[in-house]
Every structure is written in structure tokens, then in C-alpha cells.
Write a protein that holds these residues in place. Structure first.
Motif, mmCIF file in Angstrom:
data_model
loop_
_atom_site.group_PDB
_atom_site.id
_atom_site.type_symbol
_atom_site.label_atom_id
_atom_site.label_comp_id
_atom_site.label_asym_id
_atom_site.label_seq_id
_atom_site.Cartn_x
_atom_site.Cartn_y
_atom_site.Cartn_z
ATOM 1 N N THR B 117 -28.901 -25.677 -9.913
ATOM 2 C CA THR B 117 -27.865 -24.621 -10.413
ATOM 3 C C THR B 117 -26.920 -25.161 -11.474
ATOM 4 O O THR B 117 -26.524 -26.238 -11.014
ATOM 5 C CB THR B 117 -27.485 -23.645 -9.299
ATOM 6 N N CYS B 119 -23.779 -23.900 -11.475
ATOM 7 C CA CYS B 119 -22.658 -23.105 -10.798
ATOM 8 C C CYS B 119 -21.590 -24.471 -10.825
ATOM 9 O O CYS B 119 -21.804 -25.546 -10.293
ATOM 10 C CB CYS B 119 -23.048 -23.033 -9.166
ATOM 11 N N HIS B 148 -22.418 -15.334 -11.643
ATOM 12 C CA HIS B 148 -23.167 -15.516 -10.579
ATOM 13 C C HIS B 148 -24.276 -14.575 -10.126
ATOM 14 O O HIS B 148 -24.209 -13.627 -10.900
ATOM 15 C CB HIS B 148 -22.460 -16.176 -9.157
ATOM 16 N N ALA B 149 -25.086 -14.733 -9.235
ATOM 17 C CA ALA B 149 -26.011 -13.830 -8.924
ATOM 18 C C ALA B 149 -25.673 -12.423 -8.436
ATOM 19 O O ALA B 149 -24.668 -12.147 -7.755
ATOM 20 C CB ALA B 149 -26.841 -14.528 -7.692
ATOM 21 N N TRP B 153 -28.615 -13.018 -3.531
ATOM 22 C CA TRP B 153 -27.876 -13.897 -2.921
ATOM 23 C C TRP B 153 -27.506 -13.573 -1.485
ATOM 24 O O TRP B 153 -27.688 -12.545 -0.847
ATOM 25 C CB TRP B 153 -26.602 -13.876 -3.848
ATOM 26 N N THR B 160 -27.135 -19.157 -9.340
ATOM 27 C CA THR B 160 -28.273 -18.574 -10.173
ATOM 28 C C THR B 160 -29.285 -19.917 -10.450
ATOM 29 O O THR B 160 -28.696 -21.046 -10.516
ATOM 30 C CB THR B 160 -28.023 -18.170 -11.344
ATOM 31 N N HIS B 161 -30.369 -19.573 -10.628
ATOM 32 C CA HIS B 161 -31.466 -20.606 -11.106
ATOM 33 C C HIS B 161 -31.277 -20.809 -12.792
ATOM 34 O O HIS B 161 -31.422 -19.326 -13.150
ATOM 35 C CB HIS B 161 -32.651 -20.483 -10.808
ATOM 36 N N GLY B 266 -31.358 -15.712 -14.626
ATOM 37 C CA GLY B 266 -29.802 -15.530 -14.753
ATOM 38 C C GLY B 266 -29.011 -14.693 -13.636
ATOM 39 O O GLY B 266 -27.897 -14.524 -13.475
ATOM 40 N N VAL B 267 -30.176 -14.087 -12.806
ATOM 41 C CA VAL B 267 -29.510 -12.968 -11.965
ATOM 42 C C VAL B 267 -29.629 -13.517 -10.380
ATOM 43 O O VAL B 267 -29.151 -12.685 -9.439
ATOM 44 C CB VAL B 267 -30.388 -11.827 -11.973
ATOM 45 N N ALA B 268 -30.567 -14.596 -10.311
ATOM 46 C CA ALA B 268 -30.791 -14.971 -8.659
ATOM 47 C C ALA B 268 -30.892 -16.235 -8.509
ATOM 48 O O ALA B 268 -31.130 -16.975 -9.589
ATOM 49 C CB ALA B 268 -31.895 -14.137 -8.364
ATOM 50 N N ALA B 269 -31.049 -16.917 -7.342
ATOM 51 C CA ALA B 269 -31.433 -18.345 -7.306
ATOM 52 C C ALA B 269 -32.673 -18.692 -7.745
ATOM 53 O O ALA B 269 -33.356 -19.902 -7.336
ATOM 54 C CB ALA B 269 -30.948 -18.623 -5.849
ATOM 55 N N TRP B 272 -36.630 -14.043 -11.170
ATOM 56 C CA TRP B 272 -37.035 -12.710 -10.283
ATOM 57 C C TRP B 272 -37.884 -11.996 -11.163
ATOM 58 O O TRP B 272 -37.849 -11.170 -11.920
ATOM 59 C CB TRP B 272 -35.602 -11.999 -10.401
#
Lengths: 165, 351
Positions: B117, B119, B148-149, B153, B160-161, B266-269, B272
Motif C-alpha cells: 500500500t 498509505c 483511504h478505504a 476496512w 488501500t491496494h 482505490g477503495v479497499a485493501a 473490489w
């Protein structure tokens, strides 16, 4: 422990002893081979100042481990001119006033030569701008850079030099 | 950067044996790993260099229509492979919207799947980060977290990934081929990355020593080639990670959507996959109302993890944009700005 690698740098084969595995191509060129034309800007792959041609492809020398590229051919800004005769991309950068302080220029020129060799943009300024987005210029000479790359791309295509660096 | 032992295996078997030793990390291009080592986030005791391994750099178009991509194939080579680009255009577009030309010339398929990530709290070793240092806390929760997510999360991690490439791969049911100490196995790309839960330090299902050797796209994925796009919103025109992105792929017969794929980035780890949205699109006419319904379904479970409520509506809109672009048809040639919402549908300049 030391490591032995061979690299062809600006057409000269070299056998190199490395006493540290951490050395990047950028540090090798600048600190050990007296080739400081390749610049260290961010050292994190974000600015493009360290762009070289590695086996004919443009890459960030700061994120390339020297040991990983044993046997590779490297071309840097120092290897472009033939005697007093500048490379067409170098000439175009001068003709279009494509720099101010000059720090990013070696990376810009190597990146631009790589871009022409990739053959994806032609002389379309829109595609050239996108293709050059990995090279930052804090003086903001982008307009001249784009004009220079477009002109040199045309000249190199006319000369059949698209792949020749 | 910490000192490390450098190992150069001559075969995949040798690589896996070396990689199974605790403290080892596989080195592909190093565009992510070397960067993280420079800032002290990654400190592997030994690097197992994959760059001289034979047999990992091929793109095989298989008889049944599937494609098998070696893990060491470079992003640029995959994106510009004529057969690949024609049959999986959304994947090529995603690849070309990521990073810079220099990085795409170096970065590999396997490395892209496993990139970490972006982050800022993860990258700053002075900050608390459960992903980097389990149990230390999450400074992103009370810090700058607008990017961030908004999906998947947990209170332990809101990162995010960052991959663009993985978004259409998730949409198109890509399969990851892995070789490890106990043999070879296959993992669906959608199951490859893990949501943080209580163990954000576990980012993928890979066991220690397991090596990604190839990626496969099934023949069925090429059935979407006529209507497949990737759309990505960035905070500058080019050379930036996604704020939000979407891969959309449609099969349209007689003015109706007979099959739809949608995944968000861009929305989750993890990339999606939005199956509820796909179900909402099946049988519908490819029109704005159906796209909006699909986008609502895709983000139904979204909630802000900080100062990022805006990303929920932005993600709906990028989903609608990707679906609209896909419905209009895959262009003969990608726009000058791949995946950009600022790229005109045809001709013209972006600004």
C-alpha cells in the motif's frame, strides 16, 4: 563478500567488483564509475532524473539493483554524442530551449530517446506529454521539452533512427 | 537500506528453496521493494533475485483462447503485446494508466500483484501501523486519510491496494499460478489479496516461500473485448495512483447486456469485485439509469474510514463512467491519456 558483474556501459565492456550488494545502477554510475551525468533527484523512482537506457529501454537507475543487471548494456547521457556531434535529441533540446537549470535534462533526454524507440507516440504532442510524465522538471520547461521531443521524433523517424540511441 | 545476502537462483525450484528461508524476499524489478528498503519499511535479510530465472517471461496465447503470462513479464511488454491488447483491452488500459513509462518498462506482473500500500503512515516508520508492525495501532485513523478505504476496512487498517492492473484482473476472473515448498497451486485473483480484519499484516494468501510464477486470463474474459474499459481518477493528470478507479466489461447482444463485469480500485485493501452491480446490469439496456443502479449496488456497503466520505460518491461516478465508456465500445486505439476521465471520447485535446 564481494560480487563480480559485467556491464557494457556506453559501448565499453566493463568487469566490476562490488563490495556491497546494495549498490544501485545510479550509485554505481555516479560514485564508482565517474559518470555523474545521470542525476540523483528523489532516489525513489518519482522524478525521472536518473533515467538511463538499460538494454535499450528507459528505466529509473535509482530503483535498479546493479547485481540484478549483470550482463546488461547501459547507455547514459555521456554516451550519446559522437565526438563533437550531438545526438538529434540533444540538438532539439538546445534548439527549443527545453531546460532552464538543466538538472533534469539528462534524464529527460534519455527518457525521450527511450520514448521514440518504443514507437507508441509518433510526433503527437498529447501522447508525447503523457509518455514523458515520468520526468519532472521543477523549472517548468515542459513546453520546450514537448516541442523538442516532437521535433526529434520526426527527425529520428526520417533518419530511420527510431531504435538507434 | 539494510545489508542483505544476495542469492541468484538458477531455477524456480532453487528460488523457492531459497525463498522459504525465513527473512527472505523475492526481488523482481525492485521498483517497490527497493524503494521500501531505502526508507526502512522492508528489511529483508536476503534477496532472492528472480531476474535471471528462465521461463518466467513469456506471454503464451493458448489454443483454448486463454492467455498465460509469466510473472517476470514487464508491464509495458504486456500492455503493448498486440494479441493481448486486442483481447484484453481493459487490462492494457489499466497497465498504461499506472506509474510512468520508466517504471512500466521495469515493473513485473508478479510484483504488481504483490505491491504494498502507498498509505503514508505505512511508509513512515515513526508512525504506528498495524500492517507494518502488528499491534502498534493505526495512525491513519486519526491522521490524513482522505484517500483511504471506504470498503472492507477494519479498525485495524484502512489502507488501500494501489494496483491498477489488478482491478480488471479481478473483474475478468484472472488466476494466479503459485509455486511453493509444498508444490504448485492456483488461486483466483479475487481471493489472492486479503482484507485487513484483525490481521492487516497478512496481505495475500501466499504462504512463506510461495512464488507467483504466472497469471492466467481465461478464454471467457476475451468475450468482453468489444466493450471493456478502465477509468481512473487521479489528483493530477498523469503518473499518480488512483483516488478511485473502475474496470467495466460488458457483453451486449441486441441492445441488452447479457453479461457484465465490474471491479473498483482505490477503495479497499484489495481490488473490489462488484458482483451485486453485475447482477443489477444483467438483462438491462446499456443506459445511464442501469449504470447508476449498478453503481449504487457496488457501493451499498461503503462507509467512510475518515475524511473520505467523498470517495463513495466519486467511486459511484467512476463506475458509471467506466460502464458508459465500455458501452460506447472499446476504441481502436487507446486515448492519449489511458483511463483518464479527461480523455475525450474521440479527437480533441484533454485540456
Amino acid at each position: 563478500m564481494s560480487y563480480t558483474i559485467t556491464l557494457t556501459i556506453n559501448r565499453v565492456p566493463r568487469t566490476l567488483e562490488l563490495d556491497d550488494p546494495r549498490i544501485t545502477l545510479l550509485d554505481l554510475l555516479r560514485e564508482r564509475l565517474d559518470l555523474p551525468g545521470t542525476k540523483k533527484g528523489c532516489d525513489r523512482g518519482q522524478c525521472g532524473a536518473c533515467t538511463i537506457l538499460l538494454d535499450g529501454r528507459r528505466v529509473n537507475a535509482c530503483l535498479a539493483l546493479a547485481l540484478s543487471h549483470d550482463g546488461a548494456e547501459i547507455l547514459t547521457i555521456e554516451g550519446l554524442a559522437e565526438g563533437e556531434a550531438l545526438h538529434p535529441m540533444q540538438q532539439a533540446f538546445i534548439a527549443h530551449d527545453a531546460f532552464q537549470c538543466g538538472f533534469c535534462t539528462p534524464g529527460q533526454i534519455m527518457s525521450a530517446i527511450g520514448l521514440v524507440g518504443e514507437g507508441q507516440t509518433g510526433a503527437d504532442p498529447e501522447r508525447v506529454r503523457e509518455g514523458m510524465s515520468g520526468n519532472l522538471c521543477r523549472c517548468g520547461a515542459y513546453r520546450g521539452i514537448t516541442e523538442a521531443v516532437v521535433e526529434a521524433a520526426r527527425a529520428m523517424a526520417a533518419d530511420g533512427q527510431g531504435r538507434a540511441a | 537500506m539494510n545489508r542483505f545476502e544476495y542469492v541468484r537462483p538458477r531455477s524456480v525450484a532453487e528460488a523457492v528453496a531459497a525463498g522459504a528461508v525465513p527473512g527472505s524476499a523475492y526481488l523482481a524489478a525492485g521498483t517497490n521493494l527497493l524503494d521500501l528498503m531505502k526508507i526502512g519499511v522492508a528489511r529483508p535479510g536476503r534477496l532472492v533475485d528472480l531476474n535471471h530465472l528462465p521461463g518466467l517471461d513469456g506471454i503464451e496465447h493458448q489454443a483454448d483462447g486463454a492467455v498465460r503470462i509469466g510473472a517476470q513479464v514487464r508491464n509495458a511488454d504486456l500492455a503493448h503485446d498486440p494479441g493481448f491488447r486486442r483481447r484484453f483491452p481493459a487490462v492494457a488500459e489499466a497497465l498504461l494508466s499506472g506509474a510512468s513509462a520508466q517504471l512500466r518498462n521495469a515493473a513485473t506482473v508478479g510484483g504488481n500483484l504483490l505491491q504494498r500500500t502507498r498509505c503514508a503512515w505505512f511508509q513512515d516508520t515513526a508512525s504506528a501501523c498495524n500492517r507494518r508492525d502488528p499491534g502498534s495501532g493505526c495512525d491513519a485513523r486519526g491522521g490524513e486519510n482522505r484517500l483511504h478505504a471506504v470498503l472492507g476496512w477494519s479498525e485495524h487498517c484502512i489502507a488501500t491496494h494501489p494496483s491498477d492492473f489488478c482491478v480488471p484482473l479481478a473483474a475478468l476472473d484472472a488466476v494466479v499460478e503459485v509455486e511453493g515448498p509444498t508444490g504448485r497451486r492456483e488461486i483466483a485473483l479475487r481471493d489472492f489479496h486479503l482484507l485487513p480484519g484483525t490481521t492487516p499484516e497478512r496481505e495475500s494468501v501466499l504462504a512463506p516461500g510461495e512464488l507467483v510464477v504466472a497469471l492466467r486470463l481465461p478464454a471467457e474474459a476475451a468475450g468482453f473485448a468489444a466493450h471493456a474499459r478502465y477509468a481512473k481518477l487521479r489528483e493530477r493528470t498523469s503518473y499518480a495512483f488512483a483516488v478511485v478507479s473502475a474496470a467495466a466489461a460488458l457483453r451486449i447482444v441486441d441492445g441488452r447486456i447479457v453479461a457484465a463485469r465490474l471491479a473498483l480500485g482505490g477503495v479497499a485493501a484489495k481490488p473490489w469485485r462488484a458482483e451485486e452491480a453485475e447482477a443489477a446490469l444483467a438483462g438491462a439496456a446499456p443506459e445511464a439509469a442501469a449504470f447508476r443502479r449498478a453503481a449504487e449496488a457496488a457501493l451499498a456497503a461503503a462507509r467512510p474510514s475518515g475524511d473520505n466520505a467523498f470517495k463513495i460518491e466519486l467511486a459511484r461516478r467512476i463506475a458509471v463512467r467506466a460502464l458508459t465508456l465500455a458501452a460506447a465500445g472499446t476504441p481502436e486505439r487507446l486515448p492519449a491519456l489511458p483511463a483518464s476521465p479527461f480523455a475525450p471520447l474521440s479527437g480533441g485535446r484533454h485540456v
